[in-house]
Enzyme design. Structure first.
Site: not given
Ligand code: DX5
Ligand code: ZN
Length: 218
Positions: A36, A67, A143-145, A177
């Site tokens: 990411d 990405h 933006g965030f996991g 996500g």
């Molecule tokens: C969010 C990223 C994702 C993120 C998904 O902007 O594109 O790739 O890492 O994370 P999870 O699986 O924790 O929702």
């Molecule tokens: Zn991603």
């Protein structure tokens, strides 16, 4: 028997021990590694740049799915290729000349994909569908996991699946996500081919086992 693919996202991995995390992925049933890239402009967060991608490339046995969550990605396509990207995803919302961007990614030898934010209508991709290796339906705001899967995504996935079938295209559907061991079965059923999974894998006690569970859902 489903042929879906699992792409671990290292966003929530332990960056002090990144090599160990990547070795875990190498030895697992994961298909590609998802990186990411955030610029603090298109999304309200920052991650890492070319030197880190290059170093990850040097230890990863899995190809890299990069990405891009960055403004004006056209400026850097070649540099992502040179850093080791095998598959490259740009956001629809960042590309005023999307067709040209997709052609360029292909010419550079990478597999092109386009991602859409939760508010973006999947029908906008109809004119370029056949040029794409994959469409990424964001199932959280990028933006965030560790965020929660947005329920409105189900309709978008089904709509996209129908578009692909109607066009006779071979475009893959990726989601990113909020993917969990609980929802992956229904997502496969809805037509998703490729799963990006961060938190569910990297917050687990036994991440390789979770990858296996996601790859072989009951
Ligand atoms: C969010 C990223 C994702 C993120 C998904 O902007 O594109 O790739 O890492 O994370 P999870 O699986 O924790 O929702
Ligand atoms: Zn991603």
């Amino acid at each position: 028997m489903s042929h879906h693919l699992i792409f671990p996202s290292i966003l929530t991995a332990d960056f002090l021990h990144l090599e160990k995390e990547i070795e875990m992925v190498n030895a697992s049933e994961a298909d590609l590694l998802h990186l990411d890239i955030m610029d603090g402009v298109f999304v309200p967060n920052l991650t890492f740049g070319f030197p880190v991608i290059r170093q990850i490339r040097s230890v990863s046995k899995k190809p890299l799915d990069v990405h891009l969550m960055i403004a004006d990605p056209d400026r850097y396509l070649e540099q992502y290729r040179d850093a080791g990207a095998d598959w490259l995803t740009v956001h629809y919302e960042t590309c005023p000349h999307l067709h040209r961007t997709i052609q360029k990614i292909g010419e550079l030898g990478m597999k092109p994909a386009v991602s859409i934010n939760p508010h973006t209508d999947v029908a906008l991709l109809e004119p370029v569908l056949k040029d794409l290796n994959m469409v990424l339906v964001m199932t959280v705001n990028p933006g965030f996991g560790g965020q929660t899967f947005i329920e409105a995504s189900w309709d978008k996935i089904r709509k996209l699946k129908k578009m692909i079938v109607d066009a006779g295209a071979e475009t893959l559907i990726q989601v990113d996500g909020g993917v969990t061991e609980e929802n992956i079965g229904d997502l496969i059923h809805a037509g998703v081919d490729v799963f990006v999974v961060g938190n569910t894998i990297f917050s687990a006690q036994d991440p390789a086992q979770v990858i296996s569970n996601l790859k072989n859902p009951s």
